[in-house]
Design a protein around this motif. Structure first.
Motif, PDB file in Angstrom:
ATOM      1  N   ARG A 121     -15.464  10.333  -9.807  1.00  0.00           N
ATOM      2  CA  ARG A 121     -16.230  11.455  -9.226  1.00  0.00           C
ATOM      3  C   ARG A 121     -15.363  12.342  -8.340  1.00  0.00           C
ATOM      4  O   ARG A 121     -15.480  13.558  -8.357  1.00  0.00           O
ATOM      5  CB  ARG A 121     -17.385  10.918  -8.379  1.00  0.00           C
ATOM      6  N   ARG A 122     -14.503  11.675  -7.548  1.00  0.00           N
ATOM      7  CA  ARG A 122     -13.615  12.448  -6.683  1.00  0.00           C
ATOM      8  C   ARG A 122     -12.708  13.342  -7.512  1.00  0.00           C
ATOM      9  O   ARG A 122     -12.536  14.523  -7.209  1.00  0.00           O
ATOM     10  CB  ARG A 122     -12.771  11.502  -5.816  1.00  0.00           C
ATOM     11  N   SER A 143      -8.698  -5.213   2.095  1.00  0.00           N
ATOM     12  CA  SER A 143      -8.875  -4.978   0.657  1.00  0.00           C
ATOM     13  C   SER A 143      -7.907  -5.742  -0.233  1.00  0.00           C
ATOM     14  O   SER A 143      -7.701  -5.365  -1.376  1.00  0.00           O
ATOM     15  CB  SER A 143      -8.761  -3.490   0.322  1.00  0.00           C
ATOM     16  N   MET A 187       0.840  -1.202   0.000  1.00  0.00           N
ATOM     17  CA  MET A 187       0.000   0.000   0.000  1.00  0.00           C
ATOM     18  C   MET A 187       0.872   1.247   0.000  1.00  0.00           C
ATOM     19  O   MET A 187       1.973   1.242   0.496  1.00  0.00           O
ATOM     20  CB  MET A 187      -0.906  -0.004   1.220  1.00  0.00           C
ATOM     21  N   MET A 220      -8.089  -0.694   1.859  1.00  0.00           N
ATOM     22  CA  MET A 220      -7.382   0.127   0.879  1.00  0.00           C
ATOM     23  C   MET A 220      -8.372   0.792  -0.079  1.00  0.00           C
ATOM     24  O   MET A 220      -9.464   0.308  -0.283  1.00  0.00           O
ATOM     25  CB  MET A 220      -6.415  -0.750   0.089  1.00  0.00           C
ATOM     26  N   TYR A 221      -7.934   1.901  -0.632  1.00  0.00           N
ATOM     27  CA  TYR A 221      -8.859   2.711  -1.403  1.00  0.00           C
ATOM     28  C   TYR A 221      -8.307   3.040  -2.776  1.00  0.00           C
ATOM     29  O   TYR A 221      -7.113   3.058  -2.993  1.00  0.00           O
ATOM     30  CB  TYR A 221      -9.127   4.017  -0.653  1.00  0.00           C
ATOM     31  N   LYS A 222      -9.224   3.301  -3.691  1.00  0.00           N
ATOM     32  CA  LYS A 222      -8.804   3.868  -4.962  1.00  0.00           C
ATOM     33  C   LYS A 222      -9.562   5.174  -5.132  1.00  0.00           C
ATOM     34  O   LYS A 222     -10.584   5.391  -4.488  1.00  0.00           O
ATOM     35  CB  LYS A 222      -9.109   2.899  -6.107  1.00  0.00           C
ATOM     36  N   GLU A 223      -9.066   6.066  -5.986  1.00  0.00           N
ATOM     37  CA  GLU A 223      -9.758   7.325  -6.198  1.00  0.00           C
ATOM     38  C   GLU A 223     -10.825   7.128  -7.265  1.00  0.00           C
ATOM     39  O   GLU A 223     -10.541   6.672  -8.365  1.00  0.00           O
ATOM     40  CB  GLU A 223      -8.760   8.388  -6.648  1.00  0.00           C
ATOM     41  N   THR A 224     -12.062   7.478  -6.935  1.00  0.00           N
ATOM     42  CA  THR A 224     -13.118   7.349  -7.929  1.00  0.00           C
ATOM     43  C   THR A 224     -13.022   8.491  -8.927  1.00  0.00           C
ATOM     44  O   THR A 224     -12.425   9.533  -8.654  1.00  0.00           O
ATOM     45  CB  THR A 224     -14.510   7.405  -7.283  1.00  0.00           C
ATOM     46  N   TRP A 258     -13.528  11.477   1.122  1.00  0.00           N
ATOM     47  CA  TRP A 258     -14.632  11.301   0.192  1.00  0.00           C
ATOM     48  C   TRP A 258     -14.134  10.939  -1.211  1.00  0.00           C
ATOM     49  O   TRP A 258     -13.143  11.495  -1.678  1.00  0.00           O
ATOM     50  CB  TRP A 258     -15.466  12.597   0.123  1.00  0.00           C
ATOM     51  N   GLY A 259     -14.831  10.029  -1.860  1.00  0.00           N
ATOM     52  CA  GLY A 259     -14.495   9.695  -3.244  1.00  0.00           C
ATOM     53  C   GLY A 259     -13.378   8.673  -3.338  1.00  0.00           C
ATOM     54  O   GLY A 259     -12.927   8.347  -4.419  1.00  0.00           O
ATOM     55  N   ARG A 260     -12.903   8.206  -2.171  1.00  0.00           N
ATOM     56  CA  ARG A 260     -11.939   7.111  -2.194  1.00  0.00           C
ATOM     57  C   ARG A 260     -12.729   5.848  -1.944  1.00  0.00           C
ATOM     58  O   ARG A 260     -13.251   5.637  -0.862  1.00  0.00           O
ATOM     59  CB  ARG A 260     -10.876   7.319  -1.115  1.00  0.00           C
ATOM     60  N   LYS A 261     -12.849   5.044  -2.948  1.00  0.00           N
ATOM     61  CA  LYS A 261     -13.710   3.871  -2.879  1.00  0.00           C
ATOM     62  C   LYS A 261     -12.940   2.668  -2.360  1.00  0.00           C
ATOM     63  O   LYS A 261     -11.836   2.386  -2.821  1.00  0.00           O
ATOM     64  CB  LYS A 261     -14.234   3.561  -4.282  1.00  0.00           C
ATOM     65  N   LYS A 262     -13.523   1.994  -1.410  1.00  0.00           N
ATOM     66  CA  LYS A 262     -12.884   0.814  -0.867  1.00  0.00           C
ATOM     67  C   LYS A 262     -12.789  -0.239  -1.977  1.00  0.00           C
ATOM     68  O   LYS A 262     -13.763  -0.511  -2.673  1.00  0.00           O
ATOM     69  CB  LYS A 262     -13.686   0.271   0.310  1.00  0.00           C
ATOM     70  N   ILE A 263     -11.601  -0.799  -2.130  1.00  0.00           N
ATOM     71  CA  ILE A 263     -11.427  -1.817  -3.163  1.00  0.00           C
ATOM     72  C   ILE A 263     -12.092  -3.110  -2.712  1.00  0.00           C
ATOM     73  O   ILE A 263     -11.951  -3.536  -1.576  1.00  0.00           O
ATOM     74  CB  ILE A 263      -9.918  -2.026  -3.450  1.00  0.00           C
ATOM     75  N   PHE A 306      -2.873   9.597 -11.627  1.00  0.00           N
ATOM     76  CA  PHE A 306      -3.359   8.433 -10.876  1.00  0.00           C
ATOM     77  C   PHE A 306      -2.671   7.160 -11.388  1.00  0.00           C
ATOM     78  O   PHE A 306      -2.451   6.205 -10.652  1.00  0.00           O
ATOM     79  CB  PHE A 306      -4.886   8.343 -11.005  1.00  0.00           C
ATOM     80  N   ARG A 366       5.778  14.177  -4.503  1.00  0.00           N
ATOM     81  CA  ARG A 366       4.870  13.861  -5.609  1.00  0.00           C
ATOM     82  C   ARG A 366       3.870  14.992  -5.798  1.00  0.00           C
ATOM     83  O   ARG A 366       3.617  15.423  -6.918  1.00  0.00           O
ATOM     84  CB  ARG A 366       4.137  12.549  -5.308  1.00  0.00           C
TER      85      ARG A 366
END
Lengths: 241, 241
Positions: free
Chosen positions: B7-8, A143, A1, B1-5, A65-70, B61, A8
């Motif tokens: 929408r975000r 995840s 992760m 763990m998260y990914k950026e959607t 917000w907008g970080r979607k759990k995998i 991304f 960056r």
């Protein structure tokens, strides 16, 4: 992760500034016809906005917000010893790694190496499955998807896994017993037939064919590449978007 | 763990645009003294740049540079039964969760619930430790830190863990045997003293005090909050920056 380093964010800010200031200069020049002033305005804008962009980027890094759990999945390869489980699972794992999803490879051998003498009786195997199920579940809580290859010969042990984990995909790696014996480079079948191994699946222990496998791979008719493609297609359609 | 959607990324683009266009309008107005044209230039810029920003965001991304791999640690709480391991570990876990690092809590009880009859003999315990070590290591491979509470009474079992994992922090939760017995709300010590439990640490099995613990918590003199603060301080200094 991974986390985003400050560096960056800074370099991202600069790369964006080049694009953005270019656009501003073109617009201002189009409106006012003065290239010198357009460039001056662009330069002042640059200096100001690099700082603003950096602050904006760091602020968003803190906003969840907008970080979607995998959504993790579990690819479960089952089949006779030497049916080709490990080979196909390795190939699929290699392809999945390219998709940059959090992923772990679990092979029967690796785990039995860490904790030897697990045993191969029905009870031993089922307890072993519970432990592997717990491991997969703990990874999924974080995840992480899994690519597992275990003989897992009993319906009940595969059921234990299905009940413990989410998004379970059973891949039944089907091969005729004769084919497996032919592939027997380790001489395992031979030893089992001689009675040196107890509870060897396919010789002196049963393999209960899965009735509800999501995918059946007939290794007598499919190459590793073909099998890998079929499995990847299903995973990508269902879980990696 | 998260990914950026997606929408975000879009909303981030809009929020930045509000800041950026505001700045552009102010600059252009300062240069040319025409508010109408400044606003017109700002608006055109907006429309163009929302799209450009979005594309820029999605491109970054995909770029991995500057995403630093998170360094996982393992907090290992050891001590007599009822010394307060689970309570302190829970408190520390709760605080660490606030730091938004990938984290897993492993307690002896949870694992023994999944796979019962692990046994408490020296050999059983050491094998159990190997499995837990493998679990921690697999989680660490995926950047997940762990907060573990296990009696782990033998030097050799704690050594197994230290050799298998990285950034190991042993927390010895020290309590007088008498104190543990007083806290014995489950009646476990009582049963062990009556001979109902075999190999119960502190009664009919030894607890080998750790000689190289990173932290020693004297629960006879420290509250849970005080203990938790000491542990968090070390973790934050060494591993969470």
């Amino acid at each position: 992760m991974y986390k985003e380093t400050n560096r960056r964010s800074i370099v991202k800010g600069i790369s964006w500034r080049v694009i953005a200031t270019g656009t501003t200069i073109v617009i201002v020049y189009t409106f006012f016809g003065r290239l010198d002033l357009a460039i001056a305005a662009g330069l002042i804008e640059s200096v100001l906005k690099v700082g603003l962009y950096w602050a904006h980027e760091r602020a968003w890094f803190k906003v969840r917000w907008g970080r979607k759990k995998i959504e993790p999945f579990n690819l479960w390869f089952t089949g006779l010893p030497l049916s080709g489980k490990t080979t196909i699972a390795d190939a699929v794992y290699k392809e999945l790694q390219k998709l940059d999803i959090p992923l772990e490879r679990l092979d029967s051998k690796d785990i039995r190496d860490v904790v030897p003498n697990i045993g191969f009786s029905r009870d031993d195997r089922n307890r072993h499955m519970k432990r592997v199920g717990h491991l997969v579940k703990t990874l999924q809580n974080n995840s992480i998807s899994t690519v597992c290859s275990f003989v897992s010969p009993y319906t009940e042990s595969r059921k234990v896994i299905r009940e413990m984990v989410q998004n379970n995909i059973v891949v039944y790696v089907k091969a005729e017993l004769e084919t497996c014996k032919k592939r027997d480079y380790k001489g395992a079948y031979e030893k089992a037939l001689k009675g040196e191994y107890q509870n060897f699946t396919g010789v002196n222990d049963t393999y209960e064919e899965p009735q509800h496998a999501e995918i059946v791979i007939d290794t007598d008719n499919l190459s590793v590449e073909q099998a890998s493609k079929i499995i990847l297609k299903l995973v990508q359609e269902r879980y990696v978007k």
